[in-house]
Design a protein around this motif. Structure first.
Motif: not given
Length: 179
Positions: A54-76
């Motif tokens: 089923r499609r999402l019918d309400k807003v949900v709080r999503l949080v992104l974190t990422a680790t890059g090629p040189d160990g760089q960190q992004i997020g949350p």
């Protein structure tokens, strides 16, 4: 008296079946399916749906974190829903070039997590040349506006003439009937 009992039994059975059939849907509603992908540049797109499709019918709080090629960190980084569709989220340009391990989480009550490897491609340094504008009039600027007014006025005049002819014919008919 037996007819009333049969009606109550049928109503009770229908209510029980309705409640039992709704239970699996409620059990599935506590998780999300998160599909994480690159946007072709320096961002991430996420499609969030319920695990049963089923499609999402309400807003949900999503949080992104990422680790890059040189160990760089992004997020949350908190993601906001986008107007492209229900359950569609986008990070915007947050990654630099290279392969990134991206994790997206949603908190309770729809708790889920998804991880994907995304290849980020940096934007070209030189800005793209936009195509030359077409010579057609811009609707927002008011050019060509008088043409639309003249078409509207002609249509309105045609309607007025038709109504006038109808009124004259109606009066003539009632005058002949009265004589």
């Amino acid at each position: 008296m037996t007819g009333i009992r049969k009606v109550f039994a049928a109503v009770f059975a229908g209510l029980a079946l309705t409640l039992l059939s709704a239970a699996p849907a409620a059990a599935q509603a506590d998780k999300l399916k998160l599909t994480v992908a690159g946007d072709g540049a320096e961002g991430v797109t996420i499609q969030a749906t319920h695990t049963d499709g089923r499609r999402l019918d309400k807003v949900v709080r999503l949080v992104l974190t990422a680790t890059g090629p040189d160990g760089q960190q992004i997020g949350p980084v908190q993601l906001d829903p986008q107007p492209e569709g229900q359950g569609f989220y986008s990070s915007g340009p947050v990654l630099s070039g290279g392969k990134w391990k991206v994790t997206v989480k949603s908190p309770a009550p729809l708790q889920s997590e998804a991880t994907a490897v995304v290849q980020a491609k940096p934007q070209a340094q030189a800005p793209r040349q936009s195509p030359t504008p077409s010579p057609t009039p811009n609707r927002d600027s008011g050019e060509g506006f008088t043409w639309w007014w003249s078409v509207g006025a002609a249509g309105l005049a045609l309607v007025a003439v038709a109504m006038g002819v109808g009124i004259l014919l109606g009066r003539r008919r009632t005058a002949e009937e009265n004589n």
